[in-house]
Design an enzyme around this catalytic site. Sequence first.
Site, short mmCIF file in Angstrom:
data_model
loop_
_atom_site.label_atom_id
_atom_site.label_comp_id
_atom_site.label_asym_id
_atom_site.label_seq_id
_atom_site.Cartn_x
_atom_site.Cartn_y
_atom_site.Cartn_z
CB SER A 1 -0.99 -0.11 1.34
OG SER A 1 -1.38 1.27 1.34
CE1 TYR B 1 -4.39 -1.86 5.19
CE2 TYR B 1 -3.32 0.34 4.63
CZ TYR B 1 -4.03 -0.95 4.34
OH TYR B 1 -4.22 -1.23 3.04
#
Length: 241
Positions: free
Chosen positions: A135, A148
Site C-alpha cells: 500500500s 495498518y
Amino acid sequence: MTRRVAFVTGGGRGIGAATARRLAAAGVAVVVADRDLDAARAVAAAVDGLAVRVDVSRPDEVDAAVDEAVAWGGGLHFAYNNAGVPGVRAELGVYPDEVFWRVQRVNVGGVFACMRAELRHMLAAGGGSIVNAASGAGVGGVAGAGAYVASKHAVIGLTRTAAVEYASRGVRVNAVAPGLVRTAMVDGLEDFEAAHPIGRAATPEEVAEAVWWLLDGGSSFVTGAVVPVDGGLTAQIPGLS
Ligand code: ADP
C-alpha cells in the site's frame, strides 16, 4: 499446455475479486480464498474457479487451503496475497493493543504464512510468481493508521526478503502499492481522492492489471519490486504540487 493455477486471498471482494476475474480472463484457473466463504463462492462461480474458506491469520488453515488449491488445480503457479484488514482510526498514543496485533496477524502473519505454504509447492515444481498487497501506507506514515502502516511496511520487508531468497530458484516475489481504491469504502474520502495527482481513486481493475503483469511472464526480470499503483500519490512532494 497445462492450465496455470492461481491462489488469491481476500478474493471475495474488492481488488482480490477483480484480480480473480483478470486472471480467469487470461485463462488461469483461480482459487478464490477468503474468510467470507459466500463472497468467495460468488466470485469463484463467476470465474469457474474454486472457493476456499481461510482465515489467513491461522497458519494451519493457510496450509490446508493451499494444499486444497494444489490438489484441485494440479499445481500452483501464481499467488496474490491480498487479504487484509484496516484496523481502527486512532493515534498511536491511544491505539488499542488488541486491534494493533489483530492487524499484524492478518496483514503480516497472513502474508508470511501464505508465502511459506505457496513457496513449498512452487519450489517443488521449479518456480512460480507471488504478488503481495502492500500500500502507499507501506512507504510512508498515515496519521491515525499506525497499525495498518506498520503492517504494510512489514509486507514490503517480507516481499523483498523472499525475492532475494528465491530469485535463483525460479520464484519471483513482488508487491503492488495502491493508493485509494474505489470501493464502497470511498464515500467521505473525497479530499484523499483529490490528493492523487491523477485526480481520482483507482478502480480495483486498475490494480488487478498491475498484479497480473507482475505475476505473468512479461515481468520476467522483475523481482523484489514494490510497484505503486497510486495515480502519483507517493511520487509527489506534498505542498509543492
Ligand atoms: P480491498 O479494497 O483492499 O480489496 P476489501 O475489504 O474490499 O479490501 O477486501 C478484503 C477481502 O479480504 C475481503 O473479502 C475480506 O473478507 C478478506 N479478508 C479479510 N481478512 C481476512 C482473513 N483474515 N482471512 C481471509 N480473508 C480475509
